[in-house]
Motif scaffolding. Structure first.
Motif, PDB file in Angstrom:
ATOM      1  N   ILE A 176       8.712  -3.316   0.011  1.00  0.00           N
ATOM      2  CA  ILE A 176       8.050  -2.606  -1.075  1.00  0.00           C
ATOM      3  C   ILE A 176       8.694  -1.673  -1.972  1.00  0.00           C
ATOM      4  O   ILE A 176       9.743  -0.799  -1.246  1.00  0.00           O
ATOM      5  CB  ILE A 176       6.681  -2.000  -0.568  1.00  0.00           C
ATOM      6  N   PRO A 177       8.288  -1.042  -3.064  1.00  0.00           N
ATOM      7  CA  PRO A 177       9.081   0.213  -3.731  1.00  0.00           C
ATOM      8  C   PRO A 177       8.911   1.153  -2.962  1.00  0.00           C
ATOM      9  O   PRO A 177       7.963   1.506  -2.503  1.00  0.00           O
ATOM     10  CB  PRO A 177       8.392   0.046  -5.310  1.00  0.00           C
ATOM     11  N   ARG A 221      11.114  -0.284   1.182  1.00  0.00           N
ATOM     12  CA  ARG A 221      10.690   0.012   2.686  1.00  0.00           C
ATOM     13  C   ARG A 221      10.186  -1.455   2.891  1.00  0.00           C
ATOM     14  O   ARG A 221       9.442  -2.093   2.178  1.00  0.00           O
ATOM     15  CB  ARG A 221       9.439   1.004   2.711  1.00  0.00           C
ATOM     16  N   ILE A 222      10.264  -1.861   4.252  1.00  0.00           N
ATOM     17  CA  ILE A 222       9.761  -3.086   5.104  1.00  0.00           C
ATOM     18  C   ILE A 222       8.201  -2.639   5.244  1.00  0.00           C
ATOM     19  O   ILE A 222       8.040  -1.877   6.120  1.00  0.00           O
ATOM     20  CB  ILE A 222      10.681  -3.635   5.879  1.00  0.00           C
ATOM     21  N   LEU A 223       7.147  -3.616   4.932  1.00  0.00           N
ATOM     22  CA  LEU A 223       5.830  -3.432   5.075  1.00  0.00           C
ATOM     23  C   LEU A 223       5.489  -4.791   6.111  1.00  0.00           C
ATOM     24  O   LEU A 223       5.646  -5.806   5.433  1.00  0.00           O
ATOM     25  CB  LEU A 223       4.928  -3.272   3.991  1.00  0.00           C
ATOM     26  N   SER A 279       1.753  -2.646  10.955  1.00  0.00           N
ATOM     27  CA  SER A 279       0.347  -2.409  11.065  1.00  0.00           C
ATOM     28  C   SER A 279      -0.021  -3.874  11.112  1.00  0.00           C
ATOM     29  O   SER A 279       0.795  -4.948  11.125  1.00  0.00           O
ATOM     30  CB  SER A 279      -0.544  -1.900  10.163  1.00  0.00           C
ATOM     31  N   ASP A 280      -1.347  -4.361  11.741  1.00  0.00           N
ATOM     32  CA  ASP A 280      -1.814  -5.645  11.622  1.00  0.00           C
ATOM     33  C   ASP A 280      -1.984  -6.262  10.434  1.00  0.00           C
ATOM     34  O   ASP A 280      -1.816  -5.288   9.205  1.00  0.00           O
ATOM     35  CB  ASP A 280      -3.184  -5.594  12.385  1.00  0.00           C
ATOM     36  N   GLY A 281      -2.155  -7.621  10.079  1.00  0.00           N
ATOM     37  CA  GLY A 281      -2.340  -8.189   9.031  1.00  0.00           C
ATOM     38  C   GLY A 281      -3.214  -7.784   8.003  1.00  0.00           C
ATOM     39  O   GLY A 281      -3.055  -7.938   6.813  1.00  0.00           O
ATOM     40  N   MET A 297      -0.989  -3.043   0.781  1.00  0.00           N
ATOM     41  CA  MET A 297       0.017  -3.748  -0.080  1.00  0.00           C
ATOM     42  C   MET A 297      -0.844  -4.109  -1.446  1.00  0.00           C
ATOM     43  O   MET A 297      -0.393  -3.641  -2.560  1.00  0.00           O
ATOM     44  CB  MET A 297       0.516  -5.038   0.273  1.00  0.00           C
ATOM     45  N   LYS A 298      -2.107  -4.481  -1.196  1.00  0.00           N
ATOM     46  CA  LYS A 298      -2.799  -4.796  -2.550  1.00  0.00           C
ATOM     47  C   LYS A 298      -3.256  -3.597  -3.126  1.00  0.00           C
ATOM     48  O   LYS A 298      -3.219  -3.394  -4.363  1.00  0.00           O
ATOM     49  CB  LYS A 298      -4.071  -5.685  -2.330  1.00  0.00           C
ATOM     50  N   ALA A 299      -3.577  -2.506  -2.361  1.00  0.00           N
ATOM     51  CA  ALA A 299      -3.813  -1.214  -2.945  1.00  0.00           C
ATOM     52  C   ALA A 299      -2.768  -0.600  -3.751  1.00  0.00           C
ATOM     53  O   ALA A 299      -2.751   0.025  -5.022  1.00  0.00           O
ATOM     54  CB  ALA A 299      -4.243  -0.091  -1.963  1.00  0.00           C
ATOM     55  N   MET A 300      -1.703  -0.802  -3.252  1.00  0.00           N
ATOM     56  CA  MET A 300      -0.397  -0.204  -4.005  1.00  0.00           C
ATOM     57  C   MET A 300      -0.279  -1.103  -5.190  1.00  0.00           C
ATOM     58  O   MET A 300       0.126  -0.523  -6.444  1.00  0.00           O
ATOM     59  CB  MET A 300       0.930  -0.448  -3.275  1.00  0.00           C
ATOM     60  N   GLU A 301      -0.440  -2.611  -5.420  1.00  0.00           N
ATOM     61  CA  GLU A 301      -0.033  -3.270  -6.342  1.00  0.00           C
ATOM     62  C   GLU A 301      -1.247  -3.029  -7.588  1.00  0.00           C
ATOM     63  O   GLU A 301      -0.934  -2.773  -8.698  1.00  0.00           O
ATOM     64  CB  GLU A 301      -0.358  -4.600  -6.064  1.00  0.00           C
TER      65      GLU A 301
END
Length: 335
Positions: A128-129, A136-138, A224-226, A233-237
């Protein structure tokens, strides 16, 4: 020569951006060969002959809205995504890149490529950016809702190898996403995972990390968990998209704002690139016995090109073998 299989029919706008991204990668990197699986008639208008490109006509492919990928796998193994994965399983290629349905790629990975011997789960791990532009790896960003602390520990080991060998972090740190930074915060899963990571001498544990710090943190791996990581991730997008819309609205609000935007054109372009995940690549399916990259379903040709670049770098770094060595060492130590 690095050999990569491409699912030519995966993605919201396939096959055009997939084919164009593939050709761009072949022009940029002279140490890769690509086999693209897909409907030759539909890909034809965008294809160009290249001495390192092989086209395998595969008329059947998965729709992006596929609801039952397991049924699809059981009834039709000739789908473009599954044939690309089979090529990896048979050691005909070194990596697979697909922008097709995520769960179908996870299912195909499980049934065809299989997990690494010492990995009990597979994680979706996008890069992710970040503010410092290094990424960073998420993980896990959606493959598993229910995980145990030892699964997350294995993900931390895998992601640390990727951060070190591919992202070139000298001593990568692993942070646990949580609702607070103090030890003891969160669910039972979070508390037990914290203890496990803190006690592991092979993991450089950062501690708990609140989601508000994701874009600015110095930690290299965010764990974290899935369910949780997928929400993050979707909140970031969504936030990135919303910021862009607000900025565009304000620029159009007055003549002076438009003049200012013209003067800041380069800065605004850099701002957009800083929040654009397509600049980095796709998501690695961590845990499979081979390199599999999931490009975003809405990938344009540039984003798909970066997915191929990412796959190339994973193979060059010999990630799979290095992770196997790290997990074998840990198993020996625990015995």
């Amino acid at each position: 020569m690095i050999k990569i299989a491409v699912d030519g029919m995966g993605g919201d706008f396939a096959p055009e951006p997939i084919v164009k991204g593939t050709l761009a990668a072949l022009e940029k990197f002279d140490n890769i060969e690509i086999t693209i699986f897909g409907d030759q008639e539909k890909m034809g208008p965008f294809l160009k002959k290249h001495d390192r490109l092989t086209v395998v006509h595969t008329p059947d492919y998965l729709e992006m809205g596929e609801k039952d990928p397991i049924k699809q796998y059981r009834t039709n193994k000739e789908l473009s995504m599954f044939k690309a994965l089979k090529a990896l399983k048979d050691k005909e290629v070194d990596a697979v890149v697909s922008a097709g349905p995520t769960q179908a790629l996870v299912v195909g990975g499980h049934f065809i490529v299989r997990r690494m011997p010492l990995m009990k789960r597979v994680a979706i791990a996008p890069i992710i950016p970040s503010y410092d532009k290094r990424g960073r790896i998420l993980l896990d960003s959606g493959a598993n809702v229910d995980l145990r602390p030892e699964h997350l520990r294995d993900f931390a080991v895998y992601a640390s190898v990727v951060a070190k060998t591919v992202l070139k972090r000298e001593n990568p740190t692993v942070a646990l996403l949580n609702i607070g930074t103090e030890e003891g915060k969160g669910r039972e899963l979070d508390v037990e995972t914290f203890k496990l990571l803190k006690a592991d001498p092979e993991i450089n544990f950062y501690g708990n990390l609140e989601p508000k710090e994701i874009f600015t943190t110095e930690a290299d791996v965010l764990l974290s968990d899935g369910f949780t990581a997928n929400m993050v991730m979707k909140a970031m997008e969504g936030t990135a998209k919303g910021l862009g819309m607000v900025l565009k609205r304000e620029i159009k609000s007055s003549f002076i704002s438009k003049i200012g935007a013209l003067l800041m054109k380069k800065s605004l372009k850099n701002f957009k690139r800083s929040l654009d995940a397509s600049e980095i690549g796709g998501a690695l399916l961590m845990g499979l016995d081979g390199v599999v990259i999931k490009a975003h379903g809405s990938s344009n040709d540039f984003a798909f090109f970066n997915g191929i670049r990412q796959a190339k770098e994973m193979v060059e770094a010999d990630v799979i073998n290095k992770v196997s060595e790290a997990l074998e060492k840990k198993e020996v130590e625990e015995k």
